[in-house]
Design an enzyme around this catalytic site. Structure first.
Site, mmCIF file in Angstrom:
data_model
loop_
_atom_site.group_PDB
_atom_site.id
_atom_site.type_symbol
_atom_site.label_atom_id
_atom_site.label_comp_id
_atom_site.label_asym_id
_atom_site.label_seq_id
_atom_site.Cartn_x
_atom_site.Cartn_y
_atom_site.Cartn_z
ATOM 1 N N ARG A 64 -113.198 -44.696 101.231
ATOM 2 C CA ARG A 64 -112.139 -43.935 101.901
ATOM 3 C C ARG A 64 -112.161 -42.457 101.521
ATOM 4 O O ARG A 64 -112.064 -41.598 102.408
ATOM 5 C CB ARG A 64 -110.771 -44.566 101.613
ATOM 6 C CG ARG A 64 -110.530 -45.861 102.380
ATOM 7 C CD ARG A 64 -109.189 -46.471 102.008
ATOM 8 N NE ARG A 64 -109.157 -46.823 100.597
ATOM 9 C CZ ARG A 64 -108.050 -47.161 99.940
ATOM 10 N NH1 ARG A 64 -106.886 -47.178 100.561
ATOM 11 N NH2 ARG A 64 -108.093 -47.494 98.660
ATOM 12 N N ASN B 258 -107.912 -49.180 104.307
ATOM 13 C CA ASN B 258 -108.541 -50.485 104.107
ATOM 14 C C ASN B 258 -107.844 -51.520 104.979
ATOM 15 O O ASN B 258 -106.615 -51.513 105.107
ATOM 16 C CB ASN B 258 -108.412 -50.931 102.655
ATOM 17 C CG ASN B 258 -109.409 -50.247 101.734
ATOM 18 O OD1 ASN B 258 -110.420 -49.730 102.181
ATOM 19 N ND2 ASN B 258 -109.119 -50.257 100.442
#
Length: 787
Positions: free
Chosen positions: A21, A39
Site C-alpha cells: 500500500r 487491503n
C-alpha cells in the site's frame, strides 16, 4: 490535454504485509493521481483518477516495480463510469475491508532482517539500537504472527503491544518504511527479552555468557524455539547431541555474515545470493577442510577449536563434507552473533522426531533436560515454522525443506482445481497442500507423522491455514499406503471426493506441475519406499505419465527388507537382503566367498537370523528401491551398518565418492513382466570384488554413482525408443544426491532430452502433497469436462 478518467484496480498475489500500500501511495502521488488504496482480505484494491496515459503508467509500475517481498500475480483494471465518479482530492490509504468472496487468500512468509534495519540495530544514535525485534515493511515476522486477514495489526499477535507515539507516527506515515508494518515496535512499546528474572539486555548477556562457557541455550525464535551452542566447542556439540538424542545428523550453523561463511565453506555466486536472500534458508555447502596453524596440536576435548570461530568442531557434520550454513534472520540472532563472535549451532528446539516447540510452557517442558537456560520473549508465536533448507546444483536452487521464508506462499497449478482440495502428503518429511483454482498453498514442514506430537502439530497447522487462506477442501488426495497417518486422516474427513494417488506418481507429478507441464512426460522416481499399485513396495521406477495417469515401464530389481522397518534402520540388513535374496534376473548373486569379509564384520547371530528370514520369506517385504540399494552399497563398503536418521548411509556414500570420476561398475538390464529391469547383482558383485582386490572405498563409491547414472540413462533410452515423451521429470529423495542428479541430468541431456527436477518443491517426501494436489486437480478437471 487528455480528459481525466477513473479506474478501479485490483492487485492479486503476495501484496499484504509487504509494504504494497505505501508503494502504491508513493507511486500514485508521484504521478499526480487522485484516489485511494486499501487491503481487501487477501488482495489490494485501489481507485485512481487521472489522464489515461498516467494510469497506464501506474498499472505498469504496480506490475513491474513491486516491493522486494511482494509477488504480483494478477492485476484487474475496470473503468469507473463517469456518472459514478466522485471528486477525489489527493491519494489516501483507507482502512482495510473484508470481502469473503475473494479466495484464495495469500499469506506472506517471514523475511530476514533487511539491510536498513540492520544498520539501525547497530547505530548507537538510533532509538532501536540493539532492539532484538526490529523490523519494517521489508522484513520481519509475517506468517508466524498472523491471526487473520486482512493483514492488520489487530489481526496479529502484535495487538497486545499498543504503539508508542513515535512508532504510531511511523505506522501512519505512507512515505515511511514502517507504514502499516504490522509487527513494528521499539524498546518502549514492543516485545521484550527475558532470562529467568532478567530482562532485555541483561537477559541477552546471560544467554551470551552461557553459550560462551560451553552451555546450550533455548532461544525463542520467529517460528519456534531453537537450541543454540558454540559450534567451535566439541564438548558443547557432543552434549547437544546427547541431550537432543541426535547422534549423527548434521547440525545447521549460523554465521554472522558472508565473510564468515566463506571461512567455513566454498560459495558460488548462486549460493552467495541465496544465503543473503530475504528467505534466509539454511544452504548446504561444500565445507572447507580445517587448517590449523603449523605446530598447532589437535584440540583437546575441553578446548574450543577456533578462537574467533574460523573452524568448527568436526562433530557438527560427521560423515559428510557438506555443511549447512545460514545467516542471522532476526535482530536477536544478529545480536547473539555480534556478542559471541563465533559460528553457532542453531537447530530446531525439539527432541529428535518431535515438532519444534512454540509455546513457552511446552518449550520448558520438552527442552528442560536439553537447555541450560531459556532466552525467551513475550510475543506469541502464532504458527510453527522450522528453518528452510536448500542446496544448489550449478545455478539452480533446489529446496530440500520448504518452511520459514518460503511457506506458505502459493505455487501455481497447471490445471486449476475445480474444487477446493487438500493433498495430505506422506508419512515422513510431512507437508500438506491446500489448493483452489490455480494456486496451491504448501503448508509448513511438519516431520514424521508417526510421532503423536507431530501429528497434532499437523492438525493444528491444517486448521490454521484453511482458516487463513479461506480454502475449505471438498476433496482430499492421499497416498495408497493404508498405514500412513496421512492416509488414515484423509479417510476420516467428511469430504465429497477421496482421490488415491500413487506415491511415485505424486513425486514426478510434483516436478511436472512446478514446471507447468500439462502434456505427458517420462518420470524417474528414485526414493526409499512407496506402495505400488500392485501391492508391492516401489522406489526405483520409470514411469510414462501425465497429471492424471501413469504406466510403469522400468524398475530396479527387487530385494527383501529383512525385518521390514528394521532393514531401513540397519543398512547391513539391507545388504544381506541383496546377498541372500535379490530377485533372480539371470545373473547369480555374489558368491559366498566374496560376501564373507562383509558378513564377518557383523554379529554372527544377526547374519544367521536374517539368512533364515530371507530363505523362509518371513517378515521380508520385497522392494524395487533405489534408496535401499544405496543403503546396501554403503554398508558393503563399510560406511555404516546402522543409521540414526533417514538417508544417513546414502549421505556417507555420496561424501565418500566426492568429486572422483571413474568408470561404471558392471550392470545389466533385462526384461521381466513387460518392463525393463535393472539387475543389481553384477554391480554388487563388482563392489565386493573391488574390496577383495584392495580398491579404495572412495573409488568404489564413485563408481557406484556412475553406475546408477548410466543405468538410469539406459532405462530412459529404452523407454524413449518405445515412444515415451522427450521431457523427463526427476523426482524422489534420491535426487537430493547432487552427484547422482548432476550425472543423470548430463547423460539424459546428451540424449537430446529435456530434464526437469524440483526447485521450489522438494523432490523428497516434502513435495508429495503438492504432487497429490496437482494430480487431484487434473482428475477433477477431467471429470468436470466429461460431466
Amino acid at each position: 490535454m487528455s480528459e481525466r478518467i477513473t479506474q478501479h484496480i485490483e492487485v492479486f498475489g503476495r501484496v499484504q504485509g509487504v509494504g504494497f500500500r505505501p508503494h502504491v501511495h508513493r507511486t500514485a502521488t508521484a504521478l499526480g493521481l487522485d484516489g485511494w488504496v486499501r487491503n481487501v482480505d487477501g488482495h489490494v484494491e485501489l481507485t485512481a483518477s487521472g489522464r489515461p496515459a498516467v494510469l497506464r503508467d501506474l498499472v505498469a509500475r504496480i506490475r513491474k516495480q513491486a516491493p522486494p517481498l511482494a509477488a504480483v500475480r494478477h492485476v484487474r483494471v475496470t473503468d469507473v463510469p463517469s456518472d459514478m465518479t466522485r471528486t477525489l482530492g489527493g491519494f489516501a490509504v483507507r482502512a482495510s475491508h473484508t470481502d469473503a468472496a475473494v479466495l484464495p487468500r495469500e499469506i506472506p512468509p517471514d523475511a530476514a532482517t533487511c539491510e536498513a534495519c540492520l544498520r539501525e540495530l547497530f547505530d548507537t544514535g538510533d532509538r532501536r539500537y540493539r532492539y532484538p525485534f526490529i523490523n519494517c515493511a521489508d522484513c520481519g515476522p509475517r506468517a508466524t504472527v498472523i491471526d487473520d486477514l486482512p493483514y492488520d495489526r489487530e489481526s496479529t499477535t502484535m495487538r497486545r503491544f499498543p504503539l508508542c507515539p513515535a512508532c504510531a507516527a511511523e505506522y501512519e506515515d505512507p512515505a515511511g518504511r514502517r507504514f502499516h508494518a504490522e509487527p513494528v515496535a521499539c524498546p518502549v512499546c514492543g516485545p521484550r527479552l527475558a532470562w529467568g528474572g532478567l530482562r532485555e539486555d541483561e537477559a541477552l548477556r546471560a544467554a551470551v555468557k552461557t553459550v560462551a562457557s560451553g552451555g546450550i541455550v533455548a532461544v525463542k525464535g520467529i517460528g519456534g524455539y531453537q537450541l543454540v551452542c558454540d559450534a567451535t566447542h566439541p564438548v558443547a556439540v557432543a552434549e547437544l547431541r546427547r541431550r537432543k538424542r541426535r547422534p549423527a545428523k548434521p547440525f545447521a550453523v549460523m554465521v554472522s555474515d558472508l565473510a564468515a561463511a566463506r571461512r567455513l565453506a566454498y560459495l558460488s555466486r548462486t549460493e552467495h545470493d541465496v544465503l543473503a536472500s530475504p528467505q534466509g534458508p539454511v544452504v548446504l555447502l561444500s565445507a572447507r577442510l580445517p587448517r590449523r596453524p603449523q605446530g598447532h596440536s589437535p584440540a583437546r576435548p575441553d578446548e574450543r577449536v577456533g578462537g574467533t570461530g574460523t573452524l568448527i568442531a568436526p562433530e557438527v557434520h560427521p560423515g559428510t563434507h557438506r555443511i549447512g550454513l545460514f545467516l542471522p534472520t532476526t535482530g536477536l540472532h544478529h545480536l547473539l552473533l555480534r556478542e559471541l563472535d563465533r559460528p553457532l549451532i542453531v537447530t530446531s528446539g525439539n527432541l529428535t522426531d518431535e515438532p519444534i516447540a512454540t509455546d513457552d510452557a511446552e518449550a520448558c517442558r520438552t527442552l528442560e533436560a536439553v537447555a541450560d537456560g531459556f532466552l525467551t520473549h513475550d510475543r506469541p508465536i502464532r504458527a510453527r515454522y522450522d528453518d528452510s533448507v536448500v542446496q544448489t546444483v550449478r545455478r539452480s536452487v533446489l529446496t530440500l525443506r520448504r518452511a520459514r521464508g518460503y511457506a506458505p506462499a502459493p505455487l501455481p497449478l497447471p490445471v486449476p482445481a475445480a474444487l477446493p482440495l487438500v493433498g495430505t502428503g506422506a508419512q515422513l518429511k510431512h507437508t500438506f497442500t491446500l489448493a483452489e483454482r490455480g494456486r496451491a498453498h504448501l503448508g509448513p514442514h511438519t516431520g514424521d507423522l508417526a510421532d503423536a506430537a507431530t501429528y497434532d502439530a499437523f492438525q493444528t497447522s491444517y486448521r490454521d491455514l484453511t482458516r487463513l487462506t479461506g480454502v475449505a477442501p471438498r476433496a482430499v488426495a492421499h497416498d495408497l499406503h493404508p498405514g500412513y497417518a496421512s492416509t488414515q486422516w484423509a479417510y476420516a474427513q467428511p469430504t465429497e471426493h477421496r482421490i488415491p494417488v500413487q506415491h511415485h506418481h505424486a513425486h514426478v507429478a510434483a516436478v511436472a506441475a512446478e514446471h507447468g507441464l500439462k502434456r505427458p512426460f517420462l518420470g524417474v522416481a528414485y526414493d526409499g519406499l512407496g506402495l505400488g499399485d500392485d501391492g508391492t513396495l516401489w522406489g526405483g521406477e520409470i514411469l510414462v505419465a501425465d497429471l492424471t495417469d501413469y504406466r510403469r515401464v522400468g524398475r530396479f530389481g527387487r530385494a527383501p527388507l529383512p525385518g521390514g522397518e528394521a532393514a531401513i534402520r540397519n543398512p547391513a540388513r539391507m545388504a544381506l537382503g541383496y546377498l541372500y535374496g535379490a530377485e533372480p534376473l539371470g545373473v547369480p548373486r555374489p558368491a559366498p566367498w566374496l560376501s564373507q569379509p562383509f558378513t564377518r564384520r557383523l554379529d554372527v547371530r544377526e547374519v544367521d537370523s536374517v539368512h533364515a528370514m530371507v530363505e523362509r520369506g518371513v517378515n521380508c517385504p520385497r522392494a524395487s528401491s533405489a534408496g535401499r540399494l544405496f543403503d546396501a552399497a554403503a554398508s558393503l563398503l563399510g560406511l555404516g551398518n546402522a543409521v540414526s536418521y533417514e538417508g544417513q548411509a546414502a549421505v556417507a556414500l555420496e561424501s565418500a565418492a566426492g568429486n572422483l570420476r571413474t568408470d561404471a561398475l558392471p550392470w545389466r538390464l533385462t526384461r521381466a513382466d513387460g518392463l525393463w529391469v535393472y539387475d543389481p547383482s553384477p554391480t554388487l558383485t563388482a563392489l565386493l570384488e573391488g574390496l577383495a582386490n584392495q580398491a579404495e572405498v572412495p573409488h568404489l563409491a564413485a563408481a557406484f554413482h556412475t553406475t546408477v547414472a548410466e543405468v538410469t540413462a539406459a532405462l530412459v533410452e529404452r523407454a524413449v525408443a518405445a515412444g515415451a515423451p522427450h521431457t523427463v521429470c526427476l523426482g524422489g529423495g534420491c535426487f537430493q544426491n547432487r552427484r547422482l542428479l548432476t550425472d543423470v541430468s548430463r547423460l539424459l541431456r546428451a540424449q537430446g532430452l529435456r530434464v526437469l527436477t524440483g526447485n521450489a518443491v522438494p523432490v523428497n517426501d516434502g513435495g508429495i502433497s503438492y504432487g497429490q494436489a496437482a494430480v487431484a486437480s487434473a482428475l477433477l478437471a477431467n471429470q468436470a469436462t466429461e460431466g
